[in-house]
Scaffold this active site. Structure first.
Site, PDB file in Angstrom:
ATOM      1  N   ASP A 268       4.120   0.008  -6.802  1.00  0.00           N
ATOM      2  CA  ASP A 268       3.444  -0.298  -5.194  1.00  0.00           C
ATOM      3  C   ASP A 268       3.764   0.682  -4.391  1.00  0.00           C
ATOM      4  O   ASP A 268       4.529   1.618  -4.434  1.00  0.00           O
ATOM      5  CB  ASP A 268       4.588  -1.683  -4.378  1.00  0.00           C
ATOM      6  CG  ASP A 268       3.188  -2.433  -3.065  1.00  0.00           C
ATOM      7  OD1 ASP A 268       2.358  -1.419  -2.981  1.00  0.00           O
ATOM      8  OD2 ASP A 268       3.966  -2.977  -2.742  1.00  0.00           O
TER       9      ASP A 268
ATOM     10  N   ASP B 248       9.422  -5.857  -5.946  1.00  0.00           N
ATOM     11  CA  ASP B 248      10.640  -6.325  -4.745  1.00  0.00           C
ATOM     12  C   ASP B 248      10.348  -7.598  -3.671  1.00  0.00           C
ATOM     13  O   ASP B 248      11.102  -8.097  -3.771  1.00  0.00           O
ATOM     14  CB  ASP B 248      11.205  -5.036  -4.012  1.00  0.00           C
ATOM     15  CG  ASP B 248      10.268  -4.706  -2.662  1.00  0.00           C
ATOM     16  OD1 ASP B 248       8.849  -5.129  -2.872  1.00  0.00           O
ATOM     17  OD2 ASP B 248      10.623  -4.110  -2.294  1.00  0.00           O
TER      18      ASP B 248
END
Length: 906
Positions: free
Chosen positions: A386, A649
């Site tokens: 990301d 995450d």
């Protein structure tokens, strides 16, 4: 908050006391399925219209003053603790038995049992010991990783501020309770920095914004506020069970998100396994497909296993047909099959991976939860990440300040800082938001004298107006107040005294800057006669436009260097993000990563799986991605034959982590993601991934070297032994001698687990392609068999072809010595690379090869050699053997050079 009242949706005109119990069952948004639940608690996926806050409170038999302590205790017993379903710990016996699923371990176990069945106790004992040692090593290392993960979970325990009452007439008391003790109906308070402890429905809020990136992947905070009227029905996606628009509902907050700014009061509607967070967790239990490690090793293993299982019958039939021997050759046939088996493979693999995992944990704080994952790390050639937290720091910084003409001008930044400072102080906000912090930091760097102004009033930012206004007194301007407004470009422009062409020009300019990856704040001001009457939003009119403050995402300091290192490792980095294409493209360019043509979610939806697999290989940046898009991209890359890692995450990253060969997360990831990941990093840092990939390639390089050397040598020995067994009137080597030879090989081969491969091994993933691998071991195995058969000719010449008992013992001794010496040569000359990483040569392998040579030369001269049926050899044999070995070494070097040249050109 401060002088700004909280908006409320808990009660309305003519409402009844919300504390009163209600027998009416009311569907509610964000609530749990009724599994012995409180009245009216139903799941949002029912499709019913979302009720008002008052109806929610009634359905939960609660009120804005909170639950009674006694009632909360009863609900805790009824609903259970507010915790995620934990992975069931694996017992030692089960973990040990699970290790037997390795194909070579299973075959070794079978060969050991067969050896015991034919009373070949030495072979059986050694083989079974190897099986036990391999399983113990693997079980112990996985147990250590599980304990480290459990310790990480203990670090994230948190509390929540809950309103509880001792009795019905007592005033509610705010208490800090562990989040595990929350129950449906509890009323909780939210403040900046708090984790949302469960799924909740807002009752009151003031300037509340929430980070939902762990759930949705969207990095920007989302404004939340109560809703007084029932909203439209929720729409169910039958495929995944998700509710369309659920996370965009302003009145709902979900476990796994965190408060960015503002404050609020909310009622808990779902806890534990019934939260949306847990729903994603339940989906995480799906098993991943075979990993890169499994596919490569198992492909080679089963090819060799088929050959090994054919060897004993072939030996028996050949000896029976040509030599008239019967079942007395069965121990020899089993020993030949064991000789072909890389019986140390489970031990070498487990030791190399366990050593690499231990070094990573000790030196870099990286926890490898599943040992084969370390090999998969080394095999990665695509890493999907990301943007937020990986390439950027999830905080903005000021890029420049522009006037209305688009030229650099510090005035807009100066007045934006005045606005941020006095809004913070006068509105009594607990902390500035990220944009205000960036503006104040930039103004401080320019030594702006903000303290020269006196604050009068402030109208803080809210998601409806999308602007914030500060009213100040300027030095030397008595009787005049200056209103400074900053906020979204469209919202500020519509409050300025501009003609339509100028407004269009400024909007177009702002759109270009935004497309270039910048975030713009518009700044304007005006002056009003000083007054004591309160300022309102109606005063934000007729402003003079000052300019723009352009901000960009702060880059992670180590990201550029880490991206270069990954590029040198042959790892392509793909950025999968929910952010705007322009923003992520700019961040990539600033870090030296060419974004190329950015692919948005709309284009992904329009592509078939095959077309996406082709496009994914040449695309670097994918923007506006949902969790499903990320998973589909990762699956497409794997379909195209790429070994893929995914760094995430949040809960929104779980589908992609399952689709990848290996899932990676930082230590501060949400619990469910950390449970699912194969590798846990100390920080969300690409440099740590580079360290992990390096360790993986060191381990996998050693494993590949072991397999190439051992299998080529074993294959050559088996071919020569079968040929000699058919030509000689006696067995070319006794079963006990084969066993001792294998033991010597096994001990020496342990050095592979501690070797440091050449630097070139770290540049590219180590991939064990069965066809190329079998071609290698076949070519070098035939070369080894040639050397063995040449030794057979030397023995026949030196011993004059004697078939007497003494001649047999000398033949056995000569072949035993030659086998160990050629194995030592192969270990040194076929080792991967000539110079090890870090400038050191292969010390462990050199020592092992020297030890193997000493045993081969001296053992036949010792009493143990006589006990094993070996005798002293004439000096002529050693002279001729030295010639054979010299020619063999020359042939090995020439063949290796040719192989490496051909491999580098392919």
């Amino acid at each position: 908050m401060g002088s700004v009242p909280e908006s409320s949706a808990a009660a309305g005109p003519g409402s009844t006391d919300p504390d009163a119990p209600s027998s009416v069952v009311v569907p509610m948004a964000g609530a749990a399925v009724d599994r012995g639940a409180a009245p009216g608690v139903v799941h949002p996926r029912t499709g019913n219209a979302a009720p008002t806050s008052l109806q929610v409170l009634r359905s939960l038999d609660s009120g804005p003053r909170g639950l009674l302590e006694e009632e909360a205790g009863e609900r805790l017993t009824r609903f259970g603790e507010n915790t995620l379903p934990a992975w069931r710990p694996v017992s030692w016996p089960r973990r040990f038995l699970r290790s037997l699923r390795d194909p070579f371990t299973s075959v070794l176990l079978c060969l050991g049992l067969v050896s015991a069945a034919v009373a070949s106790w030495g072979t059986a004992s050694v083989t079974l010991v190897l099986v036990v040692v391999s399983c113990l090593l693997r079980s112990a290392e996985e147990h250590r990783a599980d304990r480290s993960t459990a310790a990480l979970r203990a670090l994230v325990a948190t509390t929540a501020t809950v309103l509880r009452r001792a009795d019905p007439n007592a005033a509610p008391q705010a208490r800090e309770l562990p989040v595990e003790e929350l129950v449906p109906g509890d009323v909780v308070r939210l403040a900046p920095g708090d984790l949302v402890p469960a799924d909740v429905r807002l009752l009151r809020a003031s300037g509340l914004t929430v980070h939902q990136s762990a759930l949705t992947g969207e990095s920007a905070p989302v404004a939340k506020h109560p809703v007084d009227t029932p909203s439209r029905p929720l729409v169910t996606d039958a495929a995944c069970g998700d509710v369309e628009g659920l996370f965009t509902r302003p009145e709902l907050c979900f476990q796994g998100s965190s408060v960015a700014s503002g404050s609020g009061t909310a009622v808990v509607t779902a806890t534990g396994a019934e939260t949306r967070f847990a729903a994603a967790y339940d989906g995480s239990a799906r098993r991943r497909g075979a990993s890169a490690f499994d596919r490569s090793v198992h492909g080679i293993s089963w090819t060799l296993i088929r050959f090994m299982l054919l060897t004993p019958p072939l030996v028996l039939m050949a000896n029976a047909a040509l030599r008239g021997r019967g079942l007395e050759t069965l121990p020899f046939a089993v020993a030949v099959a064991v000789g072909l088996t890389p019986e140390m493979l489970p031990v070498i693999v487990t030791t190399a991976l366990a050593r690499g995992a231990s070094l990573l944990a000790r030196d870099h704080g990286v926890i490898v939860k599943r040992l084969p994952a370390l090999h998969d790390l080394g095999a990665i050639d695509v890493l999907c990440v990301d943007k937020t937290g990986t390439l950027t720091q999830d905080r903005p910084v000021v890029e420049h300040s522009l006037n209305a003409s688009g030229r650099s001008d510090p005035e807009a930044l100066h007045w934006a800082a005045v606005n941020a400072l006095w809004t913070l102080q006068l509105a009594d906000l607990p902390a500035p938001d990220a944009l205000d912090e960036a503006v104040l930091d930039a103004a401080e760097e320019q030594d702006e004298a903000l303290s020269a102004y006196d604050g009068v009033a402030a109208l803080p930012f809210d998601p409806v107006r999308r602007v914030a206004t500060a009213v100040v007194r300027r030095p030397g301007r008595l009787g005049v107040h200056t209103l400074v407004t900053k906020g979204a470009v469209e919202a500020v422009l519509e409050r300025c005294a501009l003609d339509e062409p100028e407004r269009i020009r400024l909007s177009t300019f702002a759109a270009r800057e935004t497309a270039n990856g910048l975030r713009l704040l518009a700044v304007a001001r005006t002056e009003r006669p000083a007054r004591t009457r309160a300022y309102t939003a109606a005063d934000e009119r007729g402003l003079t436009f000052l300019g723009f403050v352009a901000l960009r995402d702060a880059l992670t300091p180590s990201a550029a260097e880490a991206l270069d290192a990954l590029r040198d490792r042959g790892v392509a980095v793909k950025v999968l993000t929910g952010d705007d294409p322009g923003t992520v493209a700019r961040a990539c360019r600033d870090l030296g990563l060419d974004p190329g043509e950015v692919m948005s979610a709309e284009r992904i939806d329009a592509l078939s799986d095959q077309a996406l697999a082709e496009a994914a290989g040449r695309t670097t940046v994918f923007a506006r991605c949902t969790p499903e898009h990320k998973a589909r991209i990762v699956s497409a890359l794997r379909t195209a034959g790429r070994t893929t890692g995914f760094l995430g995450d949040g809960v929104n990253d779980l589908p992609a982590m399952h689709a990848a060969d290996i899932g990676i997360c930082p230590r501060n990831a949400v619990d469910v993601t950390r449970e699912t990941a194969d590798v846990v990093l100390a920080e969300k840092d690409l440099a740590a991934i580079d360290d992990a990939i390096t360790a993986g390639r060191l381990s996998s390089g050693n494993i590949a070297t072991y397999l190439r050397i051992t299998l080529s040598s074993n294959l050559g020995n088996v071919i020569a032994m079968l040929a000699a067994g058919l030509m000689l009137p006696f067995l070319p080597m006794l079963p006990a001698q084969v066993l001792v030879q294998n033991l010597c090989f096994d001990v020496a081969q342990l050095a592979f687990a501690f070797d440091r491969p050449a630097a070139e091994v770290l540049r590219w993933p180590t991939v064990l392609r069965p066809r190329d691998f079998l071609r290698f071991i076949t070519g070098f195995g035939l070369l080894n068999a040639t050397a063995d058969l040449a030794t057979f000719a030397v023995l026949a010449f030196a011993l004059h072809g004697s078939a007497t008992s003494g001649g047999q013992e000398a033949f056995h001794s000569g072949w035993f010595t030659e086998n160990l010496l050629t194995q030592a040569l192969v270990m040194l000359l076929l080792r991967t690379g000539g110079q090890a990483a870090g400038g050191r040569s292969g010390g462990p392998l050199r020592m092992a090869a020297c030890g193997l040579s000493v045993v081969g030369l001296l053992l036949p001269l010792t009493p143990l050699g006589a006990l094993l049926g070996m005798s002293v050899l004439p000096p002529l044999y050693y002279l001729l053997l030295a010639t054979v070995l010299a020619l063999y070494a020359y042939g090995l070097r020439a063949a290796r050079t040719r192989y490496e040249r051909k491999w580098s050109q392919s």
